[in-house]
Design a protein around this motif. Structure first.
Motif, PDB file in Angstrom:
ATOM      1  N   ILE A  14       3.763   9.607   3.143  1.00  0.00           N
ATOM      2  CA  ILE A  14       2.658   9.740   2.189  1.00  0.00           C
ATOM      3  C   ILE A  14       1.952   8.400   2.009  1.00  0.00           C
ATOM      4  CG2 ILE A  14       2.137  10.145  -0.272  1.00  0.00           C
ATOM      5  CD1 ILE A  14       4.591  12.051  -0.270  1.00  0.00           C
ATOM      6  N   LEU A  15       0.633   8.437   1.963  1.00  0.00           N
ATOM      7  CA  LEU A  15      -0.152   7.266   1.575  1.00  0.00           C
ATOM      8  C   LEU A  15      -0.748   7.519   0.201  1.00  0.00           C
ATOM      9  CD1 LEU A  15      -2.276   6.176   4.686  1.00  0.00           C
ATOM     10  CD2 LEU A  15      -0.290   5.025   3.700  1.00  0.00           C
ATOM     11  N   SER A  16      -0.819   6.471  -0.615  1.00  0.00           N
ATOM     12  CA  SER A  16      -1.420   6.588  -1.941  1.00  0.00           C
ATOM     13  C   SER A  16      -1.769   5.202  -2.461  1.00  0.00           C
ATOM     14  CB  SER A  16      -0.441   7.260  -2.912  1.00  0.00           C
ATOM     15  OG  SER A  16      -1.018   7.361  -4.198  1.00  0.00           O
ATOM     16  N   GLU A  17      -2.811   5.141  -3.274  1.00  0.00           N
ATOM     17  CA  GLU A  17      -3.160   3.898  -3.962  1.00  0.00           C
ATOM     18  C   GLU A  17      -2.244   3.681  -5.172  1.00  0.00           C
ATOM     19  OE1 GLU A  17      -5.594   1.679  -2.937  1.00  0.00           O
ATOM     20  OE2 GLU A  17      -5.635   2.989  -1.167  1.00  0.00           O
ATOM     21  N   GLY A  22       3.775   6.186 -10.038  1.00  0.00           N
ATOM     22  CA  GLY A  22       2.631   7.107 -10.044  1.00  0.00           C
ATOM     23  C   GLY A  22       2.792   8.219  -9.024  1.00  0.00           C
ATOM     24  N   VAL A  23       3.229   7.852  -7.815  1.00  0.00           N
ATOM     25  CA  VAL A  23       3.452   8.838  -6.755  1.00  0.00           C
ATOM     26  C   VAL A  23       4.557   9.811  -7.165  1.00  0.00           C
ATOM     27  CG1 VAL A  23       4.299   9.140  -4.378  1.00  0.00           C
ATOM     28  CG2 VAL A  23       2.565   7.414  -4.882  1.00  0.00           C
ATOM     29  N   PRO A  49      12.134  -0.304  -2.356  1.00  0.00           N
ATOM     30  CA  PRO A  49      12.005   0.375  -3.651  1.00  0.00           C
ATOM     31  C   PRO A  49      12.204   1.884  -3.480  1.00  0.00           C
ATOM     32  CG  PRO A  49      10.145  -1.110  -3.264  1.00  0.00           C
ATOM     33  CD  PRO A  49      10.917  -1.036  -1.985  1.00  0.00           C
ATOM     34  N   ALA A  50      12.947   2.482  -4.413  1.00  0.00           N
ATOM     35  CA  ALA A  50      13.204   3.929  -4.347  1.00  0.00           C
ATOM     36  C   ALA A  50      13.435   4.489  -5.744  1.00  0.00           C
ATOM     37  CB  ALA A  50      14.421   4.208  -3.468  1.00  0.00           C
ATOM     38  N   VAL A  51      12.955   5.709  -5.938  1.00  0.00           N
ATOM     39  CA  VAL A  51      13.219   6.458  -7.174  1.00  0.00           C
ATOM     40  C   VAL A  51      13.778   7.820  -6.760  1.00  0.00           C
ATOM     41  CG1 VAL A  51      11.510   5.305  -8.635  1.00  0.00           C
ATOM     42  CG2 VAL A  51      10.811   7.270  -7.269  1.00  0.00           C
ATOM     43  N   TYR A  52      14.534   8.432  -7.652  1.00  0.00           N
ATOM     44  CA  TYR A  52      15.153   9.708  -7.311  1.00  0.00           C
ATOM     45  C   TYR A  52      15.336  10.549  -8.569  1.00  0.00           C
ATOM     46  CZ  TYR A  52      19.370   7.354  -9.004  1.00  0.00           C
ATOM     47  OH  TYR A  52      20.282   6.667  -9.782  1.00  0.00           O
ATOM     48  N   LEU A  58      18.276  23.138  -7.042  1.00  0.00           N
ATOM     49  CA  LEU A  58      18.562  24.161  -6.043  1.00  0.00           C
ATOM     50  C   LEU A  58      19.390  23.620  -4.887  1.00  0.00           C
ATOM     51  CD1 LEU A  58      15.213  26.156  -5.755  1.00  0.00           C
ATOM     52  CD2 LEU A  58      17.367  26.925  -6.753  1.00  0.00           C
ATOM     53  N   GLY A  59      20.290  22.698  -5.196  1.00  0.00           N
ATOM     54  CA  GLY A  59      21.151  22.132  -4.174  1.00  0.00           C
ATOM     55  C   GLY A  59      20.523  20.992  -3.391  1.00  0.00           C
ATOM     56  N   PHE A  60      19.347  20.511  -3.816  1.00  0.00           N
ATOM     57  CA  PHE A  60      18.664  19.412  -3.134  1.00  0.00           C
ATOM     58  C   PHE A  60      18.703  18.149  -3.963  1.00  0.00           C
ATOM     59  CE2 PHE A  60      15.879  23.025  -1.594  1.00  0.00           C
ATOM     60  CZ  PHE A  60      16.445  23.087  -0.336  1.00  0.00           C
ATOM     61  N   GLU A  61      18.686  16.999  -3.287  1.00  0.00           N
ATOM     62  CA  GLU A  61      18.414  15.737  -3.967  1.00  0.00           C
ATOM     63  C   GLU A  61      17.064  15.240  -3.447  1.00  0.00           C
ATOM     64  OE1 GLU A  61      21.329  12.876  -1.234  1.00  0.00           O
ATOM     65  OE2 GLU A  61      21.904  13.418  -3.276  1.00  0.00           O
ATOM     66  N   LEU A  62      16.260  14.670  -4.329  1.00  0.00           N
ATOM     67  CA  LEU A  62      14.921  14.209  -3.992  1.00  0.00           C
ATOM     68  C   LEU A  62      14.833  12.711  -4.193  1.00  0.00           C
ATOM     69  CD1 LEU A  62      14.605  17.276  -4.906  1.00  0.00           C
ATOM     70  CD2 LEU A  62      12.227  16.700  -5.311  1.00  0.00           C
ATOM     71  N   VAL A  63      14.283  11.996  -3.197  1.00  0.00           N
ATOM     72  CA  VAL A  63      14.118  10.544  -3.246  1.00  0.00           C
ATOM     73  C   VAL A  63      12.725  10.211  -2.731  1.00  0.00           C
ATOM     74  CG1 VAL A  63      14.921   8.313  -2.349  1.00  0.00           C
ATOM     75  CG2 VAL A  63      16.585  10.129  -2.811  1.00  0.00           C
ATOM     76  N   ILE A  64      12.054   9.272  -3.397  1.00  0.00           N
ATOM     77  CA  ILE A  64      10.819   8.706  -2.872  1.00  0.00           C
ATOM     78  C   ILE A  64      11.096   7.233  -2.643  1.00  0.00           C
ATOM     79  CG2 ILE A  64       8.377   8.172  -3.305  1.00  0.00           C
ATOM     80  CD1 ILE A  64       8.441  10.633  -5.245  1.00  0.00           C
ATOM     81  N   GLN A  65      10.810   6.750  -1.429  1.00  0.00           N
ATOM     82  CA  GLN A  65      11.085   5.351  -1.129  1.00  0.00           C
ATOM     83  C   GLN A  65       9.939   4.746  -0.350  1.00  0.00           C
ATOM     84  OE1 GLN A  65      12.034   4.086   2.129  1.00  0.00           O
ATOM     85  NE2 GLN A  65      12.734   5.887   3.242  1.00  0.00           N
ATOM     86  N   GLY A  66       9.789   3.439  -0.476  1.00  0.00           N
ATOM     87  CA  GLY A  66       8.770   2.736   0.292  1.00  0.00           C
ATOM     88  C   GLY A  66       8.083   1.666  -0.525  1.00  0.00           C
ATOM     89  N   TYR A  67       7.280   0.877   0.183  1.00  0.00           N
ATOM     90  CA  TYR A  67       6.589  -0.250  -0.440  1.00  0.00           C
ATOM     91  C   TYR A  67       5.177   0.103  -0.880  1.00  0.00           C
ATOM     92  CZ  TYR A  67      10.392  -3.047   1.465  1.00  0.00           C
ATOM     93  OH  TYR A  67      11.625  -3.554   1.751  1.00  0.00           O
ATOM     94  N   GLY A  68       4.666   1.255  -0.452  1.00  0.00           N
ATOM     95  CA  GLY A  68       3.290   1.610  -0.768  1.00  0.00           C
ATOM     96  C   GLY A  68       2.324   0.876   0.133  1.00  0.00           C
ATOM     97  N   GLY A  69       1.066   0.772  -0.321  1.00  0.00           N
ATOM     98  CA  GLY A  69       0.051   0.110   0.489  1.00  0.00           C
ATOM     99  C   GLY A  69      -0.099   0.786   1.842  1.00  0.00           C
ATOM    100  N   LYS A  70      -0.323  -0.012   2.884  1.00  0.00           N
ATOM    101  CA  LYS A  70      -0.507   0.529   4.234  1.00  0.00           C
ATOM    102  C   LYS A  70       0.759   1.185   4.773  1.00  0.00           C
ATOM    103  CE  LYS A  70      -4.002  -2.811   5.565  1.00  0.00           C
ATOM    104  NZ  LYS A  70      -4.262  -4.038   6.309  1.00  0.00           N
TER     105      LYS A  70
END
Length: 127
Positions: A14-17, A22-23, A49-52, A58-70
């Protein structure tokens, strides 16, 4: 006959400003009715960096990771491995990346990097 269990995986680039918080709010509102991501201070991926979401959904774990930007972010979803019964079972990998990407399609303030998602199948079940 040995039981077979699905092991779900998902890696949506995913890309985002927006920053990672926020993401995470955008994705949470779109996929899991606003259940908050947290744990930025836990450094679950050491340097990255990571949030979870702490609870299994429903038996899933969700994680968002990355530095953002490009470099952007990665939304990871995978089976929650706290079920002791599964240790002796055969797993079948089920890649739900394209399905999750389709749920996020058109969401404001995020862009799915489809060209980085391999394969064209809606859902892939491999053994």
């Amino acid at each position: 006959m040995m039981k077979k269990y699905p092991y779900f995986i998902c890696f949506v680039p995913i890309l985002s400003e927006e920053d990672i918080i926020g993401v995470s709010k955008i994705i949470s509102n779109k996929l899991v009715s606003g259940i908050p991501f947290g744990g930025l201070e836990d450094y679950i991926y050491e340097e990255v960096p990571a949030v979870y979401i702490k609870e299994s959904i429903l038996g899933f774990e969700l994680v968002i990771q990355g530095y953002g930007g490009k470099e952007g972010y990665i939304l990871e979803i995978r089976s929650y491995l706290r079920n002791s019964e599964l240790h002796d079972a055969k797993e079948i990998t089920v890649d739900i990346t394209n399905y999750i990407a389709s749920l996020l399609e058109g969401t404001e303030k995020i862009k799915i990097l489809y060209e980085e998602i391999s394969g064209k199948d809606y859902i892939d079940i491999s053994e």
